[in-house]
Design a protein around this motif. Structure first.
Motif, PDB file in Angstrom:
ATOM      1  N   VAL A   7       0.571  -0.992   0.060  1.00 51.49           N
ATOM      2  CA  VAL A   7       0.019   0.462  -0.066  1.00 51.49           C
ATOM      3  C   VAL A   7       0.688   1.061  -0.462  1.00 51.49           C
ATOM      4  N   HIS A  41       0.990   5.159   0.166  1.00 54.14           N
ATOM      5  CA  HIS A  41       0.177   6.189   0.164  1.00 54.14           C
ATOM      6  C   HIS A  41       0.618   7.422  -0.266  1.00 54.14           C
ATOM      7  N   THR A  69      -4.314   6.856  -3.063  1.00 57.80           N
ATOM      8  CA  THR A  69      -3.455   5.010  -2.238  1.00 57.80           C
ATOM      9  C   THR A  69      -3.159   4.556  -3.661  1.00 57.80           C
ATOM     10  N   TYR A 127      -2.439   0.717  -4.237  1.00 59.39           N
ATOM     11  CA  TYR A 127      -2.068  -0.186  -3.932  1.00 59.39           C
ATOM     12  C   TYR A 127      -1.145  -1.553  -5.541  1.00 59.39           C
ATOM     13  N   CYS A 143       0.685  -4.331   3.461  1.00 59.29           N
ATOM     14  CA  CYS A 143      -0.769  -4.280   3.546  1.00 59.29           C
ATOM     15  C   CYS A 143      -1.148  -5.943   4.552  1.00 59.29           C
ATOM     16  N   CYS A 172      -6.694  -4.040   2.068  1.00 56.40           N
ATOM     17  CA  CYS A 172      -6.615  -3.821   0.504  1.00 56.40           C
ATOM     18  C   CYS A 172      -7.047  -4.859   0.138  1.00 56.40           C
TER      19      CYS A 172
END
Length: 235
Positions: free
Chosen positions: A160, A162, A195, A197, A229, A235
């Protein structure tokens, strides 16, 4: 029970009355099948609690599990069979309209309850039920344990990232959906609210995961945080 005039009810046709024996306790293998149905329901509920992000789904799982377990508290062979059939029908009927609440995950419990109710009609010797129930126990616990491990307890293969609220944001070469712009085992990239992923393939060694981690930091030094994660629900 029979209707006036001696005509059997539809329950009597479905579950024939055995004079003098219907108030006896259900056989051990019938109770064992009902216990397996309850176990399957509890494991389904645990799986739902672990993966669901929709509160109503978790709330709905509790009464469904209770329905699957009800036959265990009913004494008497015939009341046990009637309750097993009733609970199985309830679970089957609710499976379609409540599919979005994962009600279909309780269908194995319904099948086991029907087997508990009608298994006596097969007139199998008791020695057959011992390995049959043992096999069912292995199948139920094995399949659900595997599902719970993979979907709830194991660490997701996802990083993840940010990003700052006002940017900058990674270019299209990085956000390419198949992960080819990142490499190092990345297989899928998706964007949320500030975000990113990044999924990576299973089986990467710790060294390969560390290289992917370094690659993400190299590509996106402006990210506020980059971490693996820890929960499938996030997630």
């Amino acid at each position: 029970m029979a209707e006036r005039g001696g005509e059997p009810t539809w329950w009597d046709r479905l579950l024939p009355v055995t004079a003098g024996r219907d108030e006896e306790p259900a056989a051990w293998w019938e109770r064992s099948l009902a216990a397996l149905a309850a176990l399957s329901a509890v494991l389904a509920m645990i799986w739902i609690f672990g993966v669901s992000t929709f509160p109503l789904t978790a709330i709905a799982a509790v009464p469904l599990a209770v329905v699957a377990a009800l036959p265990l508290i009913v004494p008497g062979r015939r009341p046990f069979a009637v309750t097993s059939v009733t609970c199985a029908v309830v679970l089957i009927v609710l499976a379609i309209p409540l599919y979005f609440l994962c009600a279909h995950l309780f269908l194995p419990s319904a099948v086991l309850l029907l087997l508990a109710a009608f298994g006596r009609r097969a007139r199998l010797p008791y020695r057959v039920w011992v390995p049959a129930i043992a096999l069912l126990l292995v199948v139920v616990t094995g399949l659900w344990s595997s599902a719970i491990w993979q979907s709830v307890l194991s660490t997701p293969n996802v990083y993840v990232v940010h990003l700052p609220h006002n940017g900058p944001y990674p270019g299209r070469d990085i956000t390419n959906g198949d992960g080819s712009g990142i490499g190092f085992g990345a297989t899928m990239v998706s964007m949320g609210d500030d975000t990113l992923y990044v999924s990576f393939r299973k089986g990467l060694s710790d060294t390969e995961v560390a290289r992917l981690d370094a690659r993400l930091h190299e590509l996106m030094p402006y990210a506020t945080s980059i971490e693996r994660c820890r929960s499938h629900r996030r997630c």
